[in-house]
Motif scaffolding. Sequence first.
Motif, PDB file in Angstrom:
ATOM      1  N   VAL A  25       0.832  -1.208   0.000  1.00 41.16           N
ATOM      2  CA  VAL A  25       0.000   0.000   0.000  1.00 41.16           C
ATOM      3  C   VAL A  25       0.864   1.256   0.000  1.00 41.16           C
ATOM      4  O   VAL A  25       0.668   2.167  -0.818  1.00 41.16           O
ATOM      5  CB  VAL A  25      -0.963   0.002   1.216  1.00 41.16           C
ATOM      6  CG1 VAL A  25      -1.551   1.381   1.444  1.00 41.16           C
ATOM      7  CG2 VAL A  25      -2.061  -1.008   1.026  1.00 41.16           C
ATOM      8  N   PHE A  26       1.848   1.323   0.889  1.00 37.84           N
ATOM      9  CA  PHE A  26       2.661   2.529   0.966  1.00 37.84           C
ATOM     10  C   PHE A  26       3.663   2.621  -0.174  1.00 37.84           C
ATOM     11  O   PHE A  26       4.054   3.722  -0.563  1.00 37.84           O
ATOM     12  CB  PHE A  26       3.332   2.646   2.332  1.00 37.84           C
ATOM     13  CG  PHE A  26       2.361   3.111   3.384  1.00 37.84           C
ATOM     14  CD1 PHE A  26       1.845   4.390   3.341  1.00 37.84           C
ATOM     15  CD2 PHE A  26       1.944   2.273   4.382  1.00 37.84           C
ATOM     16  CE1 PHE A  26       0.941   4.829   4.278  1.00 37.84           C
ATOM     17  CE2 PHE A  26       1.041   2.691   5.336  1.00 37.84           C
ATOM     18  CZ  PHE A  26       0.533   3.975   5.285  1.00 37.84           C
ATOM     19  N   SER A  27       4.050   1.489  -0.730  1.00 37.58           N
ATOM     20  CA  SER A  27       4.886   1.518  -1.927  1.00 37.58           C
ATOM     21  C   SER A  27       4.128   2.148  -3.089  1.00 37.58           C
ATOM     22  O   SER A  27       4.670   2.984  -3.820  1.00 37.58           O
ATOM     23  CB  SER A  27       5.313   0.095  -2.270  1.00 37.58           C
ATOM     24  OG  SER A  27       5.657  -0.030  -3.609  1.00 37.58           O
ATOM     25  N   ALA A  28       2.868   1.762  -3.257  1.00 36.16           N
ATOM     26  CA  ALA A  28       2.047   2.341  -4.320  1.00 36.16           C
ATOM     27  C   ALA A  28       1.786   3.823  -4.062  1.00 36.16           C
ATOM     28  O   ALA A  28       1.752   4.633  -4.994  1.00 36.16           O
ATOM     29  CB  ALA A  28       0.731   1.588  -4.438  1.00 36.16           C
ATOM     30  N   PHE A  29       1.596   4.196  -2.785  1.00 34.21           N
ATOM     31  CA  PHE A  29       1.375   5.598  -2.441  1.00 34.21           C
ATOM     32  C   PHE A  29       2.592   6.448  -2.789  1.00 34.21           C
ATOM     33  O   PHE A  29       2.468   7.505  -3.414  1.00 34.21           O
ATOM     34  CB  PHE A  29       1.042   5.719  -0.954  1.00 34.21           C
ATOM     35  CG  PHE A  29       1.006   7.129  -0.448  1.00 34.21           C
ATOM     36  CD1 PHE A  29       0.028   8.011  -0.880  1.00 34.21           C
ATOM     37  CD2 PHE A  29       1.946   7.580   0.458  1.00 34.21           C
ATOM     38  CE1 PHE A  29      -0.011   9.319  -0.416  1.00 34.21           C
ATOM     39  CE2 PHE A  29       1.917   8.870   0.928  1.00 34.21           C
ATOM     40  CZ  PHE A  29       0.939   9.740   0.490  1.00 34.21           C
ATOM     41  N   ILE A  30       3.767   5.988  -2.399  1.00 37.23           N
ATOM     42  CA  ILE A  30       4.980   6.746  -2.690  1.00 37.23           C
ATOM     43  C   ILE A  30       5.214   6.835  -4.187  1.00 37.23           C
ATOM     44  O   ILE A  30       5.603   7.889  -4.714  1.00 37.23           O
ATOM     45  CB  ILE A  30       6.185   6.107  -1.967  1.00 37.23           C
ATOM     46  CG1 ILE A  30       6.038   6.313  -0.467  1.00 37.23           C
ATOM     47  CG2 ILE A  30       7.500   6.682  -2.467  1.00 37.23           C
ATOM     48  CD1 ILE A  30       7.019   5.514   0.359  1.00 37.23           C
TER      49      ILE A  30
END
Length: 68
Positions: A25-30
């Motif tokens: 999730v946070f990889s996609a956000f960044i």
Amino acid sequence: MITGNLNVIGYGLSAIGPGIGVGIVFSAFINGVARQPEARGQLQGIAFIGFALSEALAILGLVLAFAF
């Protein structure tokens, strides 16, 4: 002879999935913010919802480890 409760091992195994999910999730956000910085506000809300859902699975695994 192994003594103790296997619930802790079960919870440890059930925490692997949400841990990977939070990372994705946070990889996609960044990645999304790096591509379009102006969409940060919109993507941040979606990222936090994804984080909350992933962590809900970890909490559910903890509850089920003690329930059974």
